[in-house]
Structure formats: C-alpha cells, structure tokens
Design a protein around this motif. Structure first.
Motif: not given
Length: 372
Positions: A103-104, A106-109, A131, A133-134
């Motif tokens: 998650v850290e 890929t968040e927001g990418k 989803h 992985q954010g």
C-alpha cells in the motif's frame, strides 16, 4: 421460406453499429430501438410491441488519458462499466499481483496491468487488488494486439471505488518502455452519466400460428452494446431481423406456421442493474411480465456474440438436445460446432431457462471481438 440474404444481414449490422456505445438507457440505445422498429414496419409488421422497463443507467461521456512526463501523449482509452467520474494526476506504477500488501508504494498512484489469462475474472482480480493497494486508478491493457479496447463488468454490487480503464496492448507496452528510464506521470479525466430511473425497451413482433395449440416459439437477441458491438451483438440482432423479414414474407405469400412465433429484441443485456444479475435485464423483464406466454413457450432460441472465426457453441436444455444435434449446417466451409447442455447463465436465454422453458443458446467464443 426463402434463404436468408447475407447482404441484408450485413446492411443491418452496419446500420446498428452506427449507433456506437449503445449502452443501456442511453440515447444511442433508444435510437437503435427506433431503427429496429422502422425496419420491422418496412417488413410489413403492423403490431410492433414495445415494452419499457426501469434500469440503472450508466453512460460514459469522456475518458481521457494523457502522458504528461517525460513525454506528452494522449492515449485512446475507455472506462469499464460502473466506473465513476474522476480527475487524477499521478505517477504510473505496475500493479504487483505477487505483493498485495504494498500500500505504501502505490497509494494514490495509477496502476498498469495486463488483461490476464481469464477473459472475465482477471480484470476483476486486478481491480480488487488495486483497491486494496490504494491505487487511484487502474489501466488494463487489452489482451490482443490491434487498435482494440475491451471491457467487462466487475461485480462489485454497485459503482466501483476507483476507475478501471482499458487501453490498447501497444500503448501499454509503450508506457512500460518509457517507464524503464524515467518516472511516468499521467493525467486521467473520466466523466459518466448515472441515472437510477433510466429506461430501456424490448421490441416484439409476432407471427400467429394456425393450429389449435397454444404452443409458441421465441427467437431473440439483444441489441445494446459496448463500443460498436458488431459481433456482440449487432450480428445476432441482424440474424433475428432477417428471420423476422423472411417469416413475414412467407405468410404474406400464403404460407403458414403451425405454432405462433415471437421475434424479440432485448434491451439492457450488457448491464443496467447494480444487483448480482447486473445484466440480461430486458429478457428478465419480459419473463417476469408475461407468465402466460412463458407457460406456453415450447422453445426459446437466443443468439449472442456470433459472426466471427471462433468455435461455435450450441447449448441446449436436455429436451432440445437431440433436435439441436440434428440441425445441419448449409455452408461450404463448415464451422466448428460444439454441443453441450444445459446452457449456463450468460445471455438472454437464462431467465427463460430458469422458468422451465426449453432453450437453445448459440454463441461463438472466445474472441477478441467480445465486448468491442
């Protein structure tokens, strides 16, 4: 009856395909229904029955994917059904199926992933992983080369939480190559219209039988589609149109049918609901409203995704299996035909079959033209 005219069938297909992106509830789906009505009137049918029904309308109006850095390029793209409207600018990353805890990283990418080995399930698996992985959005590369985009409906029980976007395989490969040397920044803008009180419609014409039996036969296909929808499902609708024309000409020339024959053109097959059965809405509505007809129907033929070079499957309920196997192919280059039964869910035969109607389901599969 006279043999079908391939020229006429091709003409119907071209005209139906001119109503591109005729998704359920859209203006182009309505215009397609108008065209079908006009054709049926030209065949001599006077009683053309239209049945409207409520659906969940989802209509994409914009999907723009731009490479901002390190080069400037616009990529042709299309949103998967039930994606939402969004505006995103972020870094492109590869979706890692081997690491669903990143998650850290890929968040927001914006993620990029190949279609995967399974036509239906692979994009769904990628969506749920994205989803978790954010990711803010996910690009899915079409499985085949060529200027081709493709979609399936991801079964999430409503709107998706992040946009799922189809791009060509070639554009995906180019993005990967650019990303080998530098960071890739994309800008994505999607816009969709949603209408919880939208409507679609079925069309029906009838050739009355001459004997005393109440038994009836139904022949049907859906006419809505993603993209141009030539194979899925303009070709099938065109075949039903030609059968309806020939049947009307036959009876006008003095011929008769022992049993009543109904020709049906279903709307909202591809989507139109946020329930588990998000598809086959037109045929479901017809079955629910016409219990008297269903009770007397002795055979239902449904066609979906035909007209291309792929194995041809004829799925029959057990009571029609021998009849289906007895049918002969009148072609010089005979296609491969595979019989099996009973038909599974997947197209407009399904709710007829669940209601006890003997059914035959004709489909060509697999093909890169599915949902295109």
């Amino acid at each position: 009856m006279k043999p079908p005219s391939l020229d006429r069938i091709q003409e119907y297909i071209w005209r139906i395909c001119s109503f591109e992106q005729r998704v359920p509830g859209s203006e182009n789906e309505r215009l397609t229904a108008e065209y079908l009505r006009e054709l049926l009137e030209s065949f001599g049918y006077e009683d053309i029955r239209e049945q409207s029904f409520s659906i969940y309308g989802w209509n994409p109006t914009e999907c723009v994917v731009k490479v901002i850095e390190p080069v400037q390029k616009t990529i042709e793209a299309a949103v998967f059904p039930y994606s939402n409207s969004t505006s995103i600018k972020s870094e492109l990353v590869r979706l890692n199926h081997a690491d669903d805890q990143s998650v850290e990283k890929t968040e927001g990418k914006i993620g990029l992933v190949p279609w995967g080995p399974h036509l239906y399930l692979s994009p769904m698996r990628s969506y749920f992983l994205a989803h978790r992985q954010g990711l803010a959005a996910l690009l899915v590369a079409a499985p085949d080369e060529g200027d081709l985009r493709k979609v399936v409906v991801v079964e999430v029980g409503g709107e998706m939480q992040l946009p799922l976007i189809s791009i060509s395989r070639e554009d995906a490969e180019e993005l990967q190559k650019i990303g080998e040397d530098s960071e890739v920044i994309l800008e994505i803008a999607t816009s969709v219209e949603r209408d919880e009180s939208a409507t679609s419609q079925n069309l029906e014409v009838v050739i009355e039988g001459t004997d005393d039996s109440a038994h009836q036969v139904i022949v049907g296909a859906h006419y809505d589609a993603f993209f141009k929808g030539a194979a899925d499902n303009a070709a099938s609708a065109a075949i039903v149109l030609e059968l309806a024309r020939l049947a009307k000409e036959y009876v006008d020339d003095g011929g008769t049918f022992n049993r009543t024959v109904r020709f049906l053109f279903f709307g909202a097959e591809e989507c139109g609901s946020t329930s588990y059965y998000y598809w086959i809405n037109g045929s479901r509505s017809y079955v629910e409203r016409h219990s008297d007809i269903i009770e007397n129907t002795v055979a239902m033929l449904s066609l979906d995704s035909v007209g291309f070079d792929a194995p041809n499957y004829i799925a029959s309920t057990l009571d029609l299996m021998d009849f289906a196997r007895s049918l002969k192919v009148s072609m010089i280059n005979k296609p491969k035909i595979v019989h099996y039964g009973p038909p599974a869910y997947g197209s407009d035969h399904w709710f007829f079959e669940l209601s006890g109607v003997p059914t035959i389901y004709g489909v060509s599969f697999p093909s890169p033209h599915y949902h295109t």
